[in-house]
Motif scaffolding. Structure first.
Motif, PDB file in Angstrom:
ATOM      1  N   VAL A 101     -71.874 -53.274  86.279  1.00 45.51           N
ATOM      2  CA  VAL A 101     -72.706 -53.917  85.461  1.00 45.51           C
ATOM      3  C   VAL A 101     -73.669 -52.971  84.681  1.00 45.51           C
ATOM      4  N   ASP A 102     -73.744 -53.241  83.474  1.00 40.69           N
ATOM      5  CA  ASP A 102     -74.576 -52.206  82.378  1.00 40.69           C
ATOM      6  C   ASP A 102     -76.002 -52.302  82.581  1.00 40.69           C
ATOM      7  N   GLU A 103     -76.556 -53.563  82.642  1.00 39.19           N
ATOM      8  CA  GLU A 103     -77.913 -53.870  82.946  1.00 39.19           C
ATOM      9  C   GLU A 103     -78.196 -55.112  83.093  1.00 39.19           C
ATOM     10  N   LYS A 124     -82.758 -55.140  76.823  1.00 35.45           N
ATOM     11  CA  LYS A 124     -83.596 -54.141  76.335  1.00 35.45           C
ATOM     12  C   LYS A 124     -82.800 -53.588  74.895  1.00 35.45           C
ATOM     13  N   GLN A 125     -83.624 -53.280  73.821  1.00 34.53           N
ATOM     14  CA  GLN A 125     -83.167 -52.937  72.570  1.00 34.53           C
ATOM     15  C   GLN A 125     -83.181 -51.296  72.683  1.00 34.53           C
ATOM     16  N   ASP A 126     -81.915 -50.794  72.464  1.00 37.56           N
ATOM     17  CA  ASP A 126     -81.853 -49.205  72.701  1.00 37.56           C
ATOM     18  C   ASP A 126     -80.901 -48.915  71.838  1.00 37.56           C
ATOM     19  N   ALA A 127     -81.275 -48.205  70.622  1.00 34.38           N
ATOM     20  CA  ALA A 127     -80.310 -47.982  69.634  1.00 34.38           C
ATOM     21  C   ALA A 127     -79.274 -46.729  70.161  1.00 34.38           C
ATOM     22  N   ASP A 128     -79.496 -45.879  71.036  1.00 38.05           N
ATOM     23  CA  ASP A 128     -78.610 -45.021  71.528  1.00 38.05           C
ATOM     24  C   ASP A 128     -77.478 -45.582  72.441  1.00 38.05           C
ATOM     25  N   MET A 129     -77.806 -46.502  73.113  1.00 39.61           N
ATOM     26  CA  MET A 129     -77.036 -47.463  73.979  1.00 39.61           C
ATOM     27  C   MET A 129     -76.248 -48.096  72.998  1.00 39.61           C
ATOM     28  N   ALA A 130     -76.535 -48.793  71.916  1.00 36.52           N
ATOM     29  CA  ALA A 130     -75.953 -49.645  70.966  1.00 36.52           C
ATOM     30  C   ALA A 130     -74.889 -48.639  70.251  1.00 36.52           C
ATOM     31  N   ARG A 132     -73.402 -46.565  71.535  1.00 37.99           N
ATOM     32  CA  ARG A 132     -72.269 -46.100  72.490  1.00 37.99           C
ATOM     33  C   ARG A 132     -71.596 -47.275  73.081  1.00 37.99           C
ATOM     34  N   GLY A 133     -71.700 -48.309  72.372  1.00 32.76           N
ATOM     35  CA  GLY A 133     -70.802 -49.496  72.328  1.00 32.76           C
ATOM     36  C   GLY A 133     -71.446 -50.666  73.261  1.00 32.76           C
ATOM     37  N   TYR A 134     -72.673 -50.480  73.816  1.00 40.92           N
ATOM     38  CA  TYR A 134     -73.649 -51.436  74.679  1.00 40.92           C
ATOM     39  C   TYR A 134     -74.272 -52.663  73.632  1.00 40.92           C
ATOM     40  N   PHE A 135     -73.449 -53.349  73.175  1.00 42.06           N
ATOM     41  CA  PHE A 135     -74.199 -54.267  72.342  1.00 42.06           C
ATOM     42  C   PHE A 135     -72.900 -55.633  72.409  1.00 42.06           C
ATOM     43  N   THR A 136     -73.298 -56.885  71.814  1.00 41.97           N
ATOM     44  CA  THR A 136     -72.611 -57.730  71.735  1.00 41.97           C
ATOM     45  C   THR A 136     -71.897 -58.279  70.089  1.00 41.97           C
ATOM     46  N   ILE A 193     -64.046 -48.181  71.586  1.00 44.15           N
ATOM     47  CA  ILE A 193     -64.082 -47.745  69.931  1.00 44.15           C
ATOM     48  C   ILE A 193     -65.365 -46.857  69.772  1.00 44.15           C
ATOM     49  N   ALA A 194     -66.551 -47.332  70.464  1.00 46.18           N
ATOM     50  CA  ALA A 194     -67.600 -46.507  69.900  1.00 46.18           C
ATOM     51  C   ALA A 194     -67.503 -45.009  70.372  1.00 46.18           C
ATOM     52  N   ARG A 195     -66.920 -44.652  71.315  1.00 48.08           N
ATOM     53  CA  ARG A 195     -66.639 -43.385  71.817  1.00 48.08           C
ATOM     54  C   ARG A 195     -65.735 -42.652  70.852  1.00 48.08           C
ATOM     55  N   LEU A 196     -64.711 -43.362  70.526  1.00 51.68           N
ATOM     56  CA  LEU A 196     -63.863 -42.845  69.563  1.00 51.68           C
ATOM     57  C   LEU A 196     -64.460 -42.480  68.375  1.00 51.68           C
ATOM     58  N   ALA A 197     -65.245 -43.149  67.971  1.00 55.54           N
ATOM     59  CA  ALA A 197     -65.953 -42.950  66.523  1.00 55.54           C
ATOM     60  C   ALA A 197     -66.683 -41.948  66.609  1.00 55.54           C
ATOM     61  N   GLU A 198     -67.440 -41.716  67.637  1.00 51.92           N
ATOM     62  CA  GLU A 198     -68.274 -40.294  67.928  1.00 51.92           C
ATOM     63  C   GLU A 198     -67.620 -39.220  67.954  1.00 51.92           C
ATOM     64  N   LEU A 199     -66.243 -39.353  68.196  1.00 51.36           N
ATOM     65  CA  LEU A 199     -65.381 -37.979  68.448  1.00 51.36           C
ATOM     66  C   LEU A 199     -64.859 -37.479  67.039  1.00 51.36           C
TER      67      LEU A 199
END
Length: 200
Positions: A101-103, A124-130, A132-136, A193-199
């Motif tokens: 579970v993420d949150e 919770k709205q968190d731009a950093d988490m978003a 990293r792929g934590y969004f819908t 996918i978010a992690r790959l984009a970061e790299l």
């Protein structure tokens, strides 16, 4: 690994504090098929069976799990969505659910959909988490209390899901009201996918 297809609702029969851990004892129809060390999803949280006694079994949740999930809010008599780990030779009827579970999110609205019900959840709205792929995403997958669901009308910190009567009757969505706290796990594919984009 799980699919998000809930097998049934277990009932909490006992709760015991052990330092910073909590032992939950539950009963369900497949207790007799469980084994010690087996993984079972509880409201979307992967927990290990540590004891079996008749038609009851016990799992332990540690401090971090309690802080990230709604398990610490459980009381004796509460219903918990349970699913045993996925068999690799079967159909994946839901989506890939890790049981991590993420949150939590809070139900902020319930709207009739002519037989079904739209639930709106806020997290919770968190731009950093978003980042990293934590969004819908619209028509994407999300796990709510262990139930694999399709996202409707997402914003940066809310989403809706449509619950059909069968799901309402056979999961603890029947107990959710405005203000209820639920566990959410965002889709693992979005995180990769978010992690790959970061790299790049």
């Amino acid at each position: 690994m799980f699919s998000g297809i809930v097998e049934e609702m277990a009932t909490v029969t006992a709760i015991r504090q052990d330092k910073e851990n909590i032992d939950f004892t539950l009963t369900c129809s497949f207790t007799g098929e469980l084994k010690i060390d087996q993984s079972v999803s509880h409201n979307g949280v992967c927990l290990t069976v540590v004891q079996i006694d008749g038609d009851e079994y016990t799992v332990t949740a540690m401090k971090e799990t309690l802080e990230r999930s709604n398990l610490g809010l459980l009381r004796v008599g509460d219903h918990v969505n349970v699913e045993r780990s996925m068999l690799m030779n079967g159909r994946l009827d839901g989506h890939i659910v890790q049981g991590h579970v993420d949150e939590t999110a809070r139900c902020i609205a319930m709207d009739d959909a002519d037989g079904s019900t739209y639930f709106t959840f806020e997290y919770k709205q968190d731009a950093d988490m978003a980042r990293r792929g934590y969004f819908t995403v619209d028509k994407g997958s999300v796990t709510v209390n262990g139930v694999s669901l399709t996202v409707c009308n997402p914003t940066d910190h809310t989403f809706q899901v449509a619950i059909i009567p069968y799901t309402m009757q056979n999961t603890n969505f029947c107990d959710i009201r405005v203000g209820s706290v639920v566990n959410i796990e965002f889709d693992i594919l979005g995180k990769y996918i978010a992690r790959l984009a970061e790299l790049k």
